[in-house]
Design an enzyme around this catalytic site. Structure first.
Site, mmCIF file in Angstrom:
data_model
loop_
_atom_site.group_PDB
_atom_site.id
_atom_site.type_symbol
_atom_site.label_atom_id
_atom_site.label_comp_id
_atom_site.label_asym_id
_atom_site.label_seq_id
_atom_site.Cartn_x
_atom_site.Cartn_y
_atom_site.Cartn_z
ATOM 1 N N HIS A 1 0.857 -1.192 0.000
ATOM 2 C CA HIS A 1 0.000 0.000 0.000
ATOM 3 C C HIS A 1 0.890 1.238 0.000
ATOM 4 O O HIS A 1 1.275 1.749 1.041
ATOM 5 C CB HIS A 1 -0.916 -0.016 1.236
ATOM 6 C CG HIS A 1 -1.952 1.054 1.254
ATOM 7 N ND1 HIS A 1 -3.174 0.896 1.871
ATOM 8 C CD2 HIS A 1 -1.976 2.316 0.737
ATOM 9 C CE1 HIS A 1 -3.884 2.017 1.743
ATOM 10 N NE2 HIS A 1 -3.157 2.892 1.061
ATOM 11 N N HIS B 1 -9.522 1.134 -1.441
ATOM 12 C CA HIS B 1 -9.522 1.729 -0.113
ATOM 13 C C HIS B 1 -10.943 1.628 0.438
ATOM 14 O O HIS B 1 -11.899 2.067 -0.206
ATOM 15 C CB HIS B 1 -9.127 3.202 -0.192
ATOM 16 C CG HIS B 1 -7.674 3.435 -0.469
ATOM 17 N ND1 HIS B 1 -6.994 2.778 -1.460
ATOM 18 C CD2 HIS B 1 -6.774 4.273 0.127
ATOM 19 C CE1 HIS B 1 -5.734 3.205 -1.479
ATOM 20 N NE2 HIS B 1 -5.576 4.099 -0.520
ATOM 21 N N GLU C 1 -11.323 3.292 5.728
ATOM 22 C CA GLU C 1 -10.326 4.222 6.285
ATOM 23 C C GLU C 1 -11.086 5.316 7.033
ATOM 24 O O GLU C 1 -10.986 5.453 8.244
ATOM 25 C CB GLU C 1 -9.479 4.828 5.166
ATOM 26 C CG GLU C 1 -8.473 5.861 5.655
ATOM 27 C CD GLU C 1 -7.734 6.561 4.522
ATOM 28 O OE1 GLU C 1 -6.727 7.219 4.831
ATOM 29 O OE2 GLU C 1 -8.158 6.467 3.352
ATOM 30 N N ASP D 1 1.767 3.986 2.909
ATOM 31 C CA ASP D 1 0.737 4.824 2.294
ATOM 32 C C ASP D 1 1.349 5.984 1.504
ATOM 33 O O ASP D 1 1.554 5.878 0.300
ATOM 34 C CB ASP D 1 -0.237 5.318 3.362
ATOM 35 C CG ASP D 1 -1.590 5.719 2.795
ATOM 36 O OD1 ASP D 1 -1.770 5.692 1.573
ATOM 37 O OD2 ASP D 1 -2.493 6.066 3.598
ATOM 38 N N ASP D 2 1.634 7.084 2.186
ATOM 39 C CA ASP D 2 2.238 8.279 1.577
ATOM 40 C C ASP D 2 3.374 8.750 2.488
ATOM 41 O O ASP D 2 3.226 9.726 3.229
ATOM 42 C CB ASP D 2 1.195 9.384 1.422
ATOM 43 C CG ASP D 2 0.030 8.954 0.552
ATOM 44 O OD1 ASP D 2 0.162 9.040 -0.681
ATOM 45 O OD2 ASP D 2 -0.999 8.519 1.109
#
Length: 341
Positions: free
Chosen positions: A17, A197, A200, A278-279
């Site tokens: 991810h 996704h 979340e 993720d980021d």
């Protein structure tokens, strides 16, 4: 006794991810902005880093798309992807399954071809030079229409040999998975793996939709599934993988304290949870740092570390033979370090 974090850091692992646009470190963003003569509203790297203070998912997405605006040429996408690969190589990540957001580029006049050629070339170099295998997942932006997603799928068709799956990201609330039922069905017909996704920010109902309406192979995030015992049971029995992103959850206020993060509970319930970043440029940590953030707040065991490393390969889209090879290697290395799952 071996420390769980030291063990996890040493073991080979996969990242399942990761948004490649979310690995855009400020230093590289400034470098590419200068190279392309694109103005960004920050005077320095330090000022940009201070802007990485989000109250919610939408606040983050506003800066995320702003940073993306400097990516114009094939070289930019190559440099972005190569920077990520060299960084996760330090964390002993041996396989990546990364997302890219073509609509975030085509909507501003950058061709699908420009983005994917740069990303693919870097992934191939990562495989050859760093020994990091990969799968590439094209994400549809859920705040846009399904018609736009279908147009993106058409643009992708000349490059299907390079694309392994499709995903669904961006603003979750108000954009349930069922909105994209047609494009996911079309994607599946083309032999692409399906992820989304769900759970979340969105409710457990969105996770049900991901399973029932678009028939995902894997669930990205999935935290709020824990609010529904029947849903947890279904995910466990179905063998679905959750790609969990602890620092992202904290930064975007999905949890307000890492002591409350659901990762340990997921493992206790028998869910196939994995640790991902993720980021990472925006959320302050790559894979090992995400494990450490949970471990520091809720100490994980060495067995948990081994399980999470093994889950990352079990939940991947590698072949059965490739998975078995990595799982065997993890068992060997864990035994050498005095730990077992």
């Amino acid at each position: 006794m071996v420390d769980a974090y030291e063990l996890f850091a040493e073991l080979p692992k996969a990242e399942l991810h990761l948004h490649i646009e979310g690995s855009f470190e400020p230093e590289l963003m400034f470098e590419i902005a200068r190279r392309n003569q694109v103005s960004i509203p920050y005077a320095s790297v330090e000022e940009l880093r201070k802007a990485y203070d989000f109250g919610n998912l939408q606040d983050f997405l506003d800066i995320y798309y702003q940073g993306m605006s400097v990516l114009l040429r094939e070289r930019d996408f190559y440099d972005l992807t190569w920077a990520y690969l060299t960084r996760v190589n330090e964390d002993n990540v041996r396989h990546v399954e990364i997302f890219f957001d073509p609509q975030g580029h085509t909507e501003r006049g950058v061709s699908f071809e420009t983005a994917i050629i740069g990303i693919h070339r870097a992934l191939e170099d990562g495989k050859a030079k760093l020994g990091i295998s990969y799968k590439l997942i094209m994400s549809y932006l859920r705040h846009l229409s399904e018609e736009s997603a279908l147009e993106t799928l058409e643009q992708a068709k000349p490059f299907l040999d390079w694309i392994d799956g499709v995903g669904l990201d961006s603003s979750e609330m108000g954009h349930p998975p069922s909105k994209f039922k047609t494009v996911f069905a079309e994607s599946k017909k083309l032999g692409l793996k399906l992820v989304a996704h769900a759970g979340e920010e969105g409710p457990p109902a969105y996770v049900y939709e991901a399973l029932d309406d678009i028939q995902v192979d894997r669930i990205d995030h999935g935290n709020r599934a824990l609010e529904d015992d029947g849903l947890v049971k279904r995910i466990v029995e179905g063998g679905y993988t959750l790609t969990v992103c602890p620092l992202s959850n904290l930064k975007l206020c999905g949890v307000t304290d890492m002591k409350d993060h659901p990762l340990p509970k997921m493992l206790e319930l028998g869910l196939r949870a994995t640790v991902n970043s993720d980021d990472p440029a925006y959320f302050g940590g790559y894979v090992n740092q995400n494990f450490k953030a949970v471990h520091d707040a809720q100490p994980l065991s060495a067995a948990d570390a081994v399980t999470l490393a093994k889950n990352s390969f079990s939940g991947s889209f590698l072949s059965a033979q490739e998975k078995a090879s990595w799982l065997g290697l993890i068992d060997e290395q864990a035994a050498e370090m005095g730990a077992t799952a």
